[in-house]
Scaffold this active site. Structure first.
Site, mmCIF file in Angstrom:
data_model
loop_
_atom_site.group_PDB
_atom_site.id
_atom_site.type_symbol
_atom_site.label_atom_id
_atom_site.label_comp_id
_atom_site.label_asym_id
_atom_site.label_seq_id
_atom_site.Cartn_x
_atom_site.Cartn_y
_atom_site.Cartn_z
ATOM 1 N N CYS A 94 0.824 -1.224 0.000
ATOM 2 C CA CYS A 94 0.000 0.000 0.000
ATOM 3 C C CYS A 94 0.851 1.264 0.000
ATOM 4 C CB CYS A 94 -0.984 -0.014 1.166
ATOM 5 S SG CYS A 94 -0.225 0.059 2.801
ATOM 6 N N HIS A 147 -1.974 1.332 7.063
ATOM 7 C CA HIS A 147 -2.506 1.209 5.708
ATOM 8 C C HIS A 147 -2.830 2.600 5.170
ATOM 9 C CE1 HIS A 147 -4.107 -1.204 2.448
ATOM 10 N NE2 HIS A 147 -5.158 -0.388 2.391
ATOM 11 N N HIS A 163 -5.648 1.334 -3.397
ATOM 12 C CA HIS A 163 -4.704 0.869 -2.383
ATOM 13 C C HIS A 163 -4.273 -0.541 -2.747
ATOM 14 C CE1 HIS A 163 -8.002 -1.360 0.002
ATOM 15 N NE2 HIS A 163 -8.553 -0.890 -1.096
#
Length: 191
Positions: A94, A147, A163
């Protein structure tokens, strides 16, 4: 014996998690890319050295923002498998996706998502725009940001972001999906 193999495998995986380094080319080697502007005239060729070439968006002639270009570059990785520490089409994580997409347009960000979350201005989710970053805490034990996603569109009060997930690789999701809504931590504007 199984413990030793497990520890060895764990050690190897952690030692290879760093982001990949790119080899430097000497200024003497310059591969050329030749493209034709029209089929009618052979003299209409444009020569671009690979060192100078940036990613060219599909609609390069239209007025586009830096955010539009970064988003389109990130979307070019859609479907790429997940690889921890990856920053190429061979595998991407990510933060690698975000790092490389912004770097392609001369915006330098840290390589790790929790460090990216220290850049730019924190903004309310209701005030986000395309090109802003979303940060998540996905339930790890340290309760830290782990993330990041890039907003690609906003439709009907729902935010679509690109992502890389460990299960499906580079993909788009919506913030109103239950998992992402619960894991959302903050939004930031770096452009």
């Amino acid at each position: 014996m199984k413990k030793i193999i497990f520890i060895l495998a764990l050690f190897i995986s952690f030692s290879s998690c760093k982001s990949s380094k790119r080899s430097k080319r000497s200024s003497n080697s310059s591969s050329k890319i030749i493209t034709k502007k029209s089929d009618a005239n052979e003299n209409d060729r444009v020569v671009i050295s690979s060192e100078e070439k940036k990613y060219t968006p599909r609609n390069a002639n239209s007025r586009r923002t830096k955010a539009d270009n970064i988003i389109e570059y990130a979307e070019s990785f859609e479907g790429v498998r997940y690889k921890w520490g990856g920053t190429t089409k061979a595998g991407m994580d990510c933060s690698g996706l975000i790092y490389e997409s912004f770097r392609a347009y001369d915006v330098n960000l840290p390589r790790i998502s929790r460090d990216m979350a220290k850049r730019g201005d924190k903004i309310n989710l209701k005030d986000v725009h395309k090109g802003d970053l979303l940060f998540f805490k996905t339930g790890n034990r340290r309760n830290a940001i782990n993330h990041v996603g890039l907003i690609v569109s906003i439709e009907n009060n729902d935010i679509e972001f690109i992502h890389a997930t460990s299960s499906k690789g580079v993909m788009t999701s919506w913030i109103n999906e239950t998992y992402w809504h619960k894991a959302f931590y903050e939004a930031r504007r770096v452009l």
